[in-house]
Design an enzyme around this catalytic site. Structure first.
Site, short mmCIF file in Angstrom:
data_model
loop_
_atom_site.label_atom_id
_atom_site.label_comp_id
_atom_site.label_asym_id
_atom_site.label_seq_id
_atom_site.Cartn_x
_atom_site.Cartn_y
_atom_site.Cartn_z
N ASP A 198 0.59 -1.26 0.03
CA ASP A 198 -0.17 0.10 0.08
C ASP A 198 0.82 1.26 0.03
OD1 ASP A 198 -2.87 0.89 0.44
OD2 ASP A 198 -1.79 1.91 2.15
N GLU A 247 15.08 -13.96 -0.74
CA GLU A 247 15.17 -15.28 -0.16
C GLU A 247 14.15 -16.19 -0.34
OE1 GLU A 247 16.11 -14.88 4.00
OE2 GLU A 247 17.05 -13.00 3.57
C1 GLC Z 1 -4.46 3.11 -0.34
C2 GLC Z 1 -5.58 2.20 -0.38
C3 GLC Z 1 -6.73 2.71 0.07
C4 GLC Z 1 -6.20 3.22 1.34
C5 GLC Z 1 -5.03 4.28 1.47
C6 GLC Z 1 -4.43 4.29 2.83
O1 GLC Z 1 -4.43 3.97 -1.24
O2 GLC Z 1 -5.48 1.49 -1.61
O3 GLC Z 1 -7.85 2.18 -0.01
O4 GLC Z 1 -7.46 4.20 1.99
O5 GLC Z 1 -4.12 3.64 0.80
O6 GLC Z 1 -4.03 3.21 3.41
#
Ligand code: GLC
Length: 517
Positions: A198, A247
């Site tokens: 993310d 790894e």
């Molecule tokens: C990313 C995710 C989204 C989330 C954001 C904060 O963009 O896809 O859904 O709200 O990160 O974690």
């Protein structure tokens, strides 16, 4: 071929109205039938669910809402039995405010080790009453929240690029990287096949946290000069992650990288960084020949210079569904059907968001009281946020919740977001045996892409095409034609392998695409 599962909305096995890992496990047969190679499961880690699980309180445990750790182990085991790989979603940029590190930071005095894992700063102006810089949060309001110190006085501020319940981690602190490494190994050792990372262009912050030159007031957008993201030091973090992944040679990382510039995008997928990164150009392009061609060309150009594979996606849990983006109704659906043929004709990895294969539209008229995206509150009720693309999947039957939750004789919980009654004709059951359904189109397209030699080769070649249309070929012999013009155009010569709309002789209808060999 990856399939993105938004677990809250996929399938609910225990009848609480919220999807869970048991639900995914029960639908593995469906995913196998669809023909996907891997699933990417959005966060299922322990979380207070302020941002649908992207606020993680324990990155090495599964939330009970989703069935706990045992349910994850079982999902991995059963998915592997069917040859489907499992990619988890990890959130390195921030934690939940309920993470033990953050509760410890709040309980500790300024200046100590507890606060050094996050980005605590003194405020500006008299009594430090102004935030440390002018950064806004992606979800609206300032990116800083002031804390009350343990002695009861107004105190420091902490940075949260997203919701206040998602404090940003300080990646300059080696403890943060070490803990993330533990998390990677924890899941890899349990058999997970990789991670979607993310905000992979986040994490590193500019020295001194300077003001933004221009404060953008548009929510949920990124731009390349935004100091909150894409700091060059982020690449050292990705190299560290890659050293761990190396790894586990079978495992993969896919970064969420909202970076437009091709060179800077490509930096994320150099051989010692991420394996792949989401390129959102195709999802951002309108349904028109020139912008679609530019999106394809740029997505390929961004990765070929560094030897990585391109990635393709039309939508995800943050973006309005493609049927609606392309105009909605029959026209929007026709265009979305054309686009899946374009997408699957391209070399590289395709990410399909759950429900796209059913041609689901966005639900833009959810009642206000059910909205859960923090954007709704943070924007002062001016932006509805992303719930409209997160409505649960309709599986079967004639009325909501369409088999999403087990039938409990009218006594079951409602699905966490209501499913429109009009989706009766869009259920998996309704589409499965219909040859011209969107689900059947997806199944056929995925199968052909996996089986036919014409899809070989990792390059494409553009052919001359009538105005408003696009035609390209793969070295293996596949030709893909898409007609975004309002008039029928001539099909390229050859045999039609698959077309997104009923055939009309040697013509390609408006808003349709075909594969020719
Ligand atoms: C990313 C995710 C989204 C989330 C954001 C904060 O963009 O896809 O859904 O709200 O990160 O974690």
């Amino acid at each position: 071929m990856f399939y993105q599962v938004y677990p809250r909305s996929f399938a609910d096995s225990d009848g609480d109205g919220v999807g869970d890992l048991g639900g995914i496990r029960d639908k593995l047969g469906y995913l196998e039938l669809l023909g996907v190679d891997a699933i990417w499961v959005c966060p299922v880690l322990r979380s207070p669910m302020v941002d649908g699980g992207y606020d993680v309180a324990d990155p090495r445990d599964i939330d009970e809402t989703f069935g706990g750790l045992a349910a994850m182990d079982e999902l991995i085991r059963q998915a592997h039995l069917r040859g489907i790989r499992v990619v988890m979603d990890l959130v390195p940029n921030h934690t939940s405010d309920q993470h033990p590190w953050f509760t410890a930071a709040m309980a500790a005095a300024p200046g100590g080790d507890e606060r050094a894992r996050y980005l605590f700063r003194d405020g500006r102006g008299p009594e430090g009453a102004q935030p440390p810089n002018n950064w806004p949060s992606i979800f609206g309001g300032p990116a800083w929240t002031r804390v009350t110190e343990p002695d009861g006085t107004p105190g420091q501020w902490y940075l949260h690029i997203f919701a206040p319940e998602q404090p940003d981690l300080n990646w300059d602190n080696p403890e943060v990287a070490a803990d993330f490494e533990r998390t990677l190994r924890f899941w890899l050792d349990r058999g997970v096949d990789g991670f979607r990372l993310d905000v992979a262009h986040g994490m590193a912050k500019p020295d001194g946290l300077p003001d933004m030159a221009q404060v953008s007031t548009t929510l949920l957008v990124n731009d390349d000069n935004d100091p909150r993201f894409n700091n060059p030091r982020v690449h050292e973090i990705h190299r560290g992650i890659r050293r761990v992944l190396d790894e586990y040679p079978e495992a993969v990382t896919i970064g969420e990288v909202w970076v437009d510039d091709n060179v800077r995008f490509g930096e994320y997928v150099r051989p010692d960084e991420l394996h792949m990164a989401f390129n959102f150009r195709l999802a951002e392009a309108p349904f028109a020949a020139e912008p679609l061609r530019a999106a394809v060309e740029n997505s390929i150009a961004a990765v070929t210079s560094v030897g990585a594979a391109p990635t393709w996606t039309l939508s995800n849990h943050d973006i309005e569904r493609e049927v609606t983006r392309y105009g909605g109704g029959r026209e929007g659906l026709d265009r979305a059907r054309a686009m899946i043929l374009l997408e699957l004709a391209l070399p590289g990895a395709v990410f399909l968001y759950n429900g796209s294969e059913l041609g689901l539209p966005n639900v833009n008229d959810l009642p206000e009281h059910v909205l859960r995206d923090p954007v709704w509150e943070r924007s002062g009720h001016t932006e509805r946020g992303r719930d409209g693309c997160r409505v649960p999947i309709p599986w079967e039957g004639g009325a909501p919740p369409f088999g999403f939750s087990p039938d409990t004789e009218g006594g079951g919980a409602a699905s966490w977001l209501p499913i429109p009654a009009s989706w009766a004709e869009l259920t998996v059951e309704a589409q499965l045996e219909e040859l011209d359904s969107t689900l059947s189109l997806y199944r056929m397209a995925i199968e052909l892409r996996g089986a036919r030699p014409e899809f070989a080769g990792d390059q494409i070649e553009w052919y001359t095409s009538p105005p408003g249309a696009l035609v390209f070929g793969r070295p293996g012999g596949l030709v893909c034609a898409l007609n975004a013009s309002p008039e029928p155009v001539a099909l390229p010569p050859g045999d039609v392998l698959l077309s997104s709309a009923p055939r009309t002789g040697a013509l390609l209808a408006p808003n349709s695409a075909a594969w020719v060999v």
